[in-house]
Design a protein around this motif. Structure first.
Motif, short mmCIF file in Angstrom:
data_model
loop_
_atom_site.label_atom_id
_atom_site.label_comp_id
_atom_site.label_asym_id
_atom_site.label_seq_id
_atom_site.Cartn_x
_atom_site.Cartn_y
_atom_site.Cartn_z
N LYS A 111 -0.63 13.41 -6.25
CA LYS A 111 -1.32 12.65 -5.77
C LYS A 111 -1.61 11.00 -5.82
O LYS A 111 -2.12 10.59 -7.03
CB LYS A 111 -2.55 13.25 -4.48
CG LYS A 111 -2.67 12.07 -3.32
CD LYS A 111 -4.15 12.88 -2.47
CE LYS A 111 -4.37 11.72 -1.42
NZ LYS A 111 -4.58 10.74 -1.94
N CYS A 112 -0.94 10.36 -4.98
CA CYS A 112 -1.46 8.88 -5.91
C CYS A 112 -1.48 7.96 -4.86
O CYS A 112 -0.99 8.42 -3.64
CB CYS A 112 -0.09 8.46 -5.94
SG CYS A 112 0.59 6.78 -7.49
N ASP A 113 -2.38 7.01 -5.06
CA ASP A 113 -2.19 6.12 -3.97
C ASP A 113 -2.51 4.51 -4.17
O ASP A 113 -3.48 4.79 -6.23
CB ASP A 113 -3.39 6.25 -3.24
CG ASP A 113 -4.68 6.20 -3.08
OD1 ASP A 113 -5.46 5.00 -3.37
OD2 ASP A 113 -5.24 7.87 -3.44
N GLY A 173 -6.71 2.61 -6.77
CA GLY A 173 -5.57 3.23 -6.66
C GLY A 173 -6.07 4.34 -7.33
O GLY A 173 -7.09 4.51 -8.00
N GLU A 195 -3.40 0.23 -3.38
CA GLU A 195 -4.05 -0.86 -2.42
C GLU A 195 -4.11 -2.57 -3.37
O GLU A 195 -4.49 -2.29 -4.29
CB GLU A 195 -4.67 -0.86 -1.57
CG GLU A 195 -5.25 -1.74 -0.63
CD GLU A 195 -4.68 -0.99 0.73
OE1 GLU A 195 -4.89 -2.53 0.91
OE2 GLU A 195 -4.03 0.09 0.98
N SER A 241 4.86 10.52 2.40
CA SER A 241 3.92 9.26 1.86
C SER A 241 3.89 8.35 2.85
O SER A 241 4.51 8.50 3.96
CB SER A 241 4.85 8.01 1.14
OG SER A 241 4.10 7.34 0.28
N ASP A 268 0.44 5.76 -0.36
CA ASP A 268 -0.26 6.68 -0.19
C ASP A 268 0.37 8.14 -0.06
O ASP A 268 0.75 8.35 0.69
CB ASP A 268 -1.87 6.34 0.80
CG ASP A 268 -2.46 8.04 1.10
OD1 ASP A 268 -2.10 8.82 -0.29
OD2 ASP A 268 -3.34 7.92 1.57
N THR A 269 0.22 8.25 -1.24
CA THR A 269 1.90 9.26 -1.16
C THR A 269 1.23 11.37 -1.77
O THR A 269 0.31 11.01 -2.64
CB THR A 269 2.47 9.33 -2.60
OG1 THR A 269 3.30 8.11 -2.28
CG2 THR A 269 4.05 10.41 -2.82
N ARG A 270 1.69 12.21 -1.60
CA ARG A 270 1.32 13.57 -2.05
C ARG A 270 3.21 14.05 -1.88
O ARG A 270 3.97 13.60 -1.73
CB ARG A 270 0.66 14.66 -1.22
CG ARG A 270 -0.66 14.61 -0.60
CD ARG A 270 -1.17 15.30 0.74
NE ARG A 270 -2.24 14.64 0.76
CZ ARG A 270 -3.33 14.82 0.04
NH1 ARG A 270 -3.46 15.67 -1.08
NH2 ARG A 270 -4.88 14.76 0.18
N SER A 293 0.66 -0.89 -0.05
CA SER A 293 0.36 -0.16 0.13
C SER A 293 1.46 1.12 -0.10
O SER A 293 1.87 1.48 1.45
CB SER A 293 -0.98 0.35 1.55
OG SER A 293 -1.55 1.03 1.69
#
Length: 346
Positions: free
Chosen positions: A259-261, A309, A263, A130, A82-84, A80
């Motif tokens: 932004k990107c995530d 995602g 899972e 992240s 979750d990034t800015r 997983s």
């Protein structure tokens, strides 16, 4: 042939305490491959840098990826992210990455909070933040592995996920010729893509996963899904008539991700046929759009979700080389393309 393991410290009680409790600090540079547009680093390679920092944190504890695999029969898998992305990175940046362990006693994944900082105008500037989660995937083909330190055993999983299959009426067809194409898309009439997408404003892509998207002679890794997200976006905008190269040539609009995530919900094996659906969910003030990526495989006649995602995307430009990048406002053509509509004649 000599052992692939170089001499490395064994994990100790102190190194494991530090692994769980002490923030690691690592100085890294982006990969040269990531400078696709001018010298700026794309979001995929920013994630590669973050993964490298987490791996350094493991190595500092005597838990390098090779030792985990060969000695303990456990694979390091990012499951997983979750990034800015706050500041553009360039090819020659030195990025100071802070890896802060945030795993709780009740967690079954190893969790880390990361911050990457670069120097700008003589002062540090936050470039990326992240949340990263890691599982230790049991490797069944490693003979007689040593037992892991007890504090790590709860993070070992037999597979990266076990999603509930969804009913599927369509019958998959063999319509991929990898000698001539990069898979097939929505316009091919593929029956599984057609069923998944339905009436949504979405784009579908099917192709066969190559071994170099995978690791441990087994399954697709997080970097493969990041590649998948980048490429399905590329195919989507081309399909909608606003291809990356066209906007670069005609408007000097450079794609940017803020932004990107992703899972992982199940595993994809080498040469599985992967169905990817890209759906625009939101357009923010005509400067950014957020899309969802959903990935599936078909097993035993059912649809298995393997990853999901989101990506927030826009375009930047600059009036002259010395100016900062600035976000551009989508015009009617781009807004219509993102909405799946034909722009009004003007």
């Amino acid at each position: 042939m000599t052992s692939p393991i170089s001499s490395a410290p064994e994990p100790t009680e102190q190194s494991l305490n530090d692994f769980f409790d002490v923030t690691g600090h690592f100085s890294l540079r982006p990969s040269y491959e990531g400078g696709n547009i001018s010298t700026t680093i794309g979001f995929k390679h920013v994630h590669y840098l973050l993964e490298a920092a987490v791996l350094e944190h493991f190595r500092a504890a005597g838990l390098g990826a090779t030792a985990l695999y060969v000695e303990y029969g456990a694979g390091f898998d990012v499951v997983s992210v979750d990034t800015r992305l706050h500041t553009v990175l360039t090819l020659d940046d030195t990025v100071a990455v802070e890896v802060r362990p945030v795993t709780k006693d009740s967690d079954t994944r190893l969790r880390f909070a990361l911050t990457g900082t670069v120097e700008r105008d003589g002062a540090p500037r936050k470039a990326v933040t992240s949340k990263v989660e890691v599982s230790l995937r049991a490797i069944e083909h490693v003979p007689d592995p040593k037992p892991l330190p007890e504090r790590l055993t709860r993070f070992v999983v037999p597979r990266l996920g076990q999603a509930t299959p969804k009913p599927l009426a369509a019958v998959p067809v063999d319509n991929i010729d990898l000698s001539a194409q990069r898979g097939v898309t929505t316009r091919s009439g593929d029956p599984v893509l057609a069923e998944i997408i339905g009436d949504d404003n979405a784009f579908g892509w099917k192709w066969r996963v190559p071994y170099f998207y995978c690791h441990f002679t087994s399954h697709m890794q997080m970097s493969g899904f990041l590649r998948q997200m980048e490429e399905v976006l590329h195919l989507f905008v081309a399909d909608r008539g606003i291809a990356i190269q066209r906007l670069l040539d005609e408007r000097n609009w450079i794609p940017v991700v803020t932004k990107c995530d992703i899972e992982l919900t199940d595993e994809v094996r080498i040469e599985d046929e992967l169905y990817t659906v890209f759906t625009v969910e939101d357009i923010f003030k005509a400067v950014l759009f957020t899309a969802r990526m959903d990935c599936y495989v078909v097993r035993d006649g059912a649809l298995v979700p393997v990853a999901t995602g989101h990506i927030t995307h826009g375009y930047v430009t600059k009036e002259s080389p010395e100016r900062d990048w600035s976000l551009v406002t989508f015009d009617d053509e781009v807004l219509a393309a993102l909405g799946g509509k034909t722009p009004a004649a003007g």
